[in-house]
Design an enzyme around this catalytic site. Structure first.
Site, PDB file in Angstrom:
ATOM      1  N   CYS A  50       0.822  -1.209   0.000  1.00  9.62           N
ATOM      2  CA  CYS A  50       0.000   0.000   0.000  1.00  9.62           C
ATOM      3  C   CYS A  50       0.859   1.263   0.000  1.00  9.62           C
ATOM      4  O   CYS A  50       0.411   2.323  -0.444  1.00  9.62           O
ATOM      5  CB  CYS A  50      -0.938   0.005   1.199  1.00  9.62           C
ATOM      6  SG  CYS A  50      -0.093  -0.105   2.792  1.00  9.62           S
ATOM      7  N   GLN A 118       6.728  -8.789   3.573  1.00 13.02           N
ATOM      8  CA  GLN A 118       6.222  -8.465   2.237  1.00 13.02           C
ATOM      9  C   GLN A 118       7.308  -8.641   1.181  1.00 13.02           C
ATOM     10  O   GLN A 118       7.035  -9.119   0.071  1.00 13.02           O
ATOM     11  CB  GLN A 118       5.677  -7.030   2.235  1.00 13.02           C
ATOM     12  CG  GLN A 118       4.418  -6.875   3.068  1.00 13.02           C
ATOM     13  CD  GLN A 118       4.064  -5.413   3.341  1.00 13.02           C
ATOM     14  OE1 GLN A 118       4.936  -4.535   3.361  1.00 13.02           O
ATOM     15  NE2 GLN A 118       2.796  -5.145   3.560  1.00 13.02           N
ATOM     16  N   GLU A 190     -10.234   0.770  12.164  1.00 12.65           N
ATOM     17  CA  GLU A 190      -8.888   0.400  11.724  1.00 12.65           C
ATOM     18  C   GLU A 190      -7.934   0.177  12.899  1.00 12.65           C
ATOM     19  O   GLU A 190      -7.136  -0.770  12.893  1.00 12.65           O
ATOM     20  CB  GLU A 190      -8.345   1.501  10.809  1.00 12.65           C
ATOM     21  CG  GLU A 190      -6.989   1.182  10.201  1.00 12.65           C
ATOM     22  CD  GLU A 190      -6.503   2.285   9.265  1.00 12.65           C
ATOM     23  OE1 GLU A 190      -5.291   2.337   9.009  1.00 12.65           O
ATOM     24  OE2 GLU A 190      -7.338   3.095   8.811  1.00 12.65           O
TER      25      GLU A 190
END
EC number: 1.2.1.70
Length: 419
Positions: A50, A118, A190
């Site tokens: 992101c 990631q 969130e």
């Protein structure tokens, strides 16, 4: 051996642009097929999160224009719209960039550990897509070693600098073994979702999520294998919770002193930790007046976070020193490959020379020439041919007056100073 790191991240590009250049998981293999088909691309790894989209690659040429053009073409974005936000590092800077990214030094949250996972996943996908060979394989293996060293030898990841992470770290300080704790999360936004993820990482087995609407809570229930209740059901469940973390948008407190008093009585005064990270507050301040209650507000957490930010900055400086040393090691390995190629070529040439002379000697023997003469001629010619180029190099170096180079050449040929 041109190595490049190019892309955009949260520092150089808006969310809107990052969205346009992101690679979705279902398109990655197609992207690799197209990228590796470019004439100059030898190896490549695509990292898309992101906060960043980056391509780490080993190319045939000393510029990455072809890869940039491909990136624009693949995402159907005009070159002039992408270039101002794009960075392209080569060689030393490319190696340094990947090392820094993997250690969390280039992240929005300094030192965050998720980026390493990631990158490892991106590397695994690149290998699956046949995008990795010897050079990039070594580059990324070295990267993972660097990241492990930084995590082990510095405190870069030890201090919480997000509200969610700080809340969980605080809970761990008070209840050292979170795997034995029952947790009530109030809210389903969130921040609470992030708190839940950190709790799962700490093996918390029993999580209850309370929210005004059950539909939103149910999404987190599946993610965390939790139980969902409404805000109205909190009084019936509060006594079972050791840790309560709340973050809602409620204009009025959700938990009052009386509710907590009743829960404490039911718990026989076993301690309870309340962490209120809502603004305005979800938990009445008077709750802190009760014995066996630990109540922390978002302001308390911010104080912890600020201290931890300073500690991470110090750790980041230590990490940079480790990275600098590891870059030198990796570049030394790359430079050694040049010697490997030279040695291979030198050996092949020597073996070819040997084979040619052996064939001539064999033919001479078959023609009836004396074996002793044939062997002498073979040895003479082999010696002359093997020392021809080194002799020329010694003469030229001596004439140039470069004593250091002459010493180096003599050492390479196994000549002592007395010879």
């Amino acid at each position: 051996m041109p190595l490049f790191a190019l892309g955009i991240n949260h520092q150089t590009a808006s969310v809107a642009l990052r969205e346009k250049v992101a690679f979705s998981a279902d398109l990655l293999l197609d992207a690799y097929q197209a990228l590796l088909a470019q004439p100059t691309v030898l190896e490549a790894v695509i990292v898309s999160t992101c906060n960043r989209t980056e391509i780490y690659c080993h190319l045939k040429q000393d510029n990455c224009d072809e890869v940039i053009k491909w990136l624009c073409s693949f995402h159907q974005i005009e070159d002039h719209k992408l270039r101002p936000s794009l960075y392209c590092y080569s060689e030393y800077q490319a190696i340094q960039h990947l090392f820094r990214v993997s250690c969390g030094l280039d992240s929005l949250v300094l030192g965050e550990p998720q980026i390493l996972g990631q990158i490892k996943q991106a590397f695994a996908t690149a290998k699956q897509a046949k995008g990795v060979d010897k050079i990039v394989q070594k580059w990324f293996q070295h990267t993972f070693t660097v990241a492990k060293r930084v995590r082990t030898e510095t405190q870069i990841g030890a201090n919480a600098i997000s509200v969610a992470f700080a809340a969980v770290c605080l809970a761990k300080q008070i209840f050292s073994d979170l795997s034995q704790s029952r947790v009530l999360l109030i809210g389903a936004g969130e921040t609470i979702e992030l708190v839940g993820k950190y709790l799962i990482e700490h093996q918390v087995p029993n999580i209850t999520i309370a929210n005004r609407t059950l539909s939103r809570a149910m999404a987190l229930v599946e993610q965390f294998d939790a139980q969902a209740i409404t805000l109205g059901e909190i009084p019936n469940h509060l006594a079972q919770a050791d840790i309560i973390i709340s973050s809602t948008a409620s204009p009025l407190p959700i938990i009052g002193k009386g509710m907590v008093e009743r829960a404490l009585k039911a718990r026989r005064n076993r301690p309870m930790l309340f962490i209120d990270i809502a603004v305005p507050r979800d938990i009445e301040a008077e709750v802190s007046e009760l014995r066996d209650i630990y109540l922390y507000s978002v302001d308390d957490l911010q104080g912890i976070i600020e201290e931890n930010k300073q500690a991470r900055q110090v750790a980041a400086l230590e990490a940079e020193k480790i990275i600098d040393g590891c870059i030198v090691d990796f570049i030394s390995w790359i430079e050694s490959l040049k010697a490997v190629e030279s040695i291979r070529t030198y050996r092949q040439n020597s073996e070819q020379l040997r084979d040619d002379l052996l064939n001539r000697a064999s033919a001479a023997l078959q023609n009836g020439e004396e074996a002793e003469n044939v062997l002498k001629e073979l040895a003479f010619k082999l010696t002359n041919k093997l020392i021809h180029h080194p002799s020329l190099a010694l003469n030229e170096t001596a004439r140039s007056g470069n004593d250091d180079e002459l010493i180096l050449l003599r050492n390479a040929l196994g000549l002592s100073k007395k010879d």
